[in-house]
Design a protein around this motif. Structure first.
Motif, PDB file in Angstrom:
ATOM      1  N   GLY A  21     -52.224   5.580  22.341  1.00 48.71           N
ATOM      2  CA  GLY A  21     -53.159   6.061  23.348  1.00 48.71           C
ATOM      3  C   GLY A  21     -52.629   6.084  24.766  1.00 48.71           C
ATOM      4  O   GLY A  21     -53.286   6.606  25.661  1.00 48.71           O
ATOM      5  N   THR A  22     -51.462   5.527  25.009  1.00 44.37           N
ATOM      6  CA  THR A  22     -50.909   5.534  26.356  1.00 44.37           C
ATOM      7  C   THR A  22     -50.291   6.897  26.661  1.00 44.37           C
ATOM      8  O   THR A  22     -49.800   7.584  25.765  1.00 44.37           O
ATOM      9  CB  THR A  22     -49.835   4.439  26.534  1.00 44.37           C
ATOM     10  OG1 THR A  22     -48.789   4.655  25.581  1.00 44.37           O
ATOM     11  CG2 THR A  22     -50.425   3.061  26.339  1.00 44.37           C
ATOM     12  N   ILE A  23     -50.344   7.270  27.928  1.00 48.62           N
ATOM     13  CA  ILE A  23     -49.774   8.540  28.366  1.00 48.62           C
ATOM     14  C   ILE A  23     -48.461   8.250  29.093  1.00 48.62           C
ATOM     15  O   ILE A  23     -48.407   7.385  29.960  1.00 48.62           O
ATOM     16  CB  ILE A  23     -50.744   9.298  29.288  1.00 48.62           C
ATOM     17  CG1 ILE A  23     -52.005   9.657  28.512  1.00 48.62           C
ATOM     18  CG2 ILE A  23     -50.081  10.542  29.867  1.00 48.62           C
ATOM     19  CD1 ILE A  23     -53.086  10.292  29.345  1.00 48.62           C
ATOM     20  N   VAL A  24     -47.426   8.985  28.720  1.00 49.81           N
ATOM     21  CA  VAL A  24     -46.112   8.835  29.338  1.00 49.81           C
ATOM     22  C   VAL A  24     -45.763  10.154  29.992  1.00 49.81           C
ATOM     23  O   VAL A  24     -45.824  11.206  29.352  1.00 49.81           O
ATOM     24  CB  VAL A  24     -45.044   8.475  28.278  1.00 49.81           C
ATOM     25  CG1 VAL A  24     -43.677   8.369  28.924  1.00 49.81           C
ATOM     26  CG2 VAL A  24     -45.392   7.184  27.579  1.00 49.81           C
ATOM     27  N   THR A  25     -45.407  10.098  31.274  1.00 46.75           N
ATOM     28  CA  THR A  25     -44.995  11.313  31.974  1.00 46.75           C
ATOM     29  C   THR A  25     -43.474  11.403  31.988  1.00 46.75           C
ATOM     30  O   THR A  25     -42.773  10.394  31.883  1.00 46.75           O
ATOM     31  CB  THR A  25     -45.513  11.343  33.422  1.00 46.75           C
ATOM     32  OG1 THR A  25     -44.917  10.261  34.140  1.00 46.75           O
ATOM     33  CG2 THR A  25     -47.022  11.227  33.465  1.00 46.75           C
ATOM     34  N   ALA A  26     -42.981  12.624  32.105  1.00 39.94           N
ATOM     35  CA  ALA A  26     -41.539  12.838  32.151  1.00 39.94           C
ATOM     36  C   ALA A  26     -40.938  12.136  33.368  1.00 39.94           C
ATOM     37  O   ALA A  26     -39.844  11.592  33.290  1.00 39.94           O
ATOM     38  CB  ALA A  26     -41.237  14.324  32.183  1.00 39.94           C
TER      39      ALA A  26
END
Length: 51
Positions: free
Chosen positions: A13-18
């Motif tokens: 569920g975590t969001i990782v950005t570039a």
């Protein structure tokens, strides 16, 4: 087929950005069948929300 996104959502569920990874985009390879299944799933979800 190469898919590139500025961010992804992990299975937990975590969001990782570039940018967090020091990249401009996160790219991954998918087959045409996987891509079509994704498009069909999104189409069905949209239809369910509409009515």
């Amino acid at each position: 087929m190469l898919i590139c996104r500025k961010s992804i959502r992990r299975k937990d569920g975590t969001i990782v950005t570039a940018a967090q990874l020091g990249l401009k985009a996160i790219c991954f390879e998918v087959t045409d069948e996987q891509h079509q299944a994704y498009l069909d799933k999104k189409k069905n979800e949209k239809a369910d929300k509409a009515g």
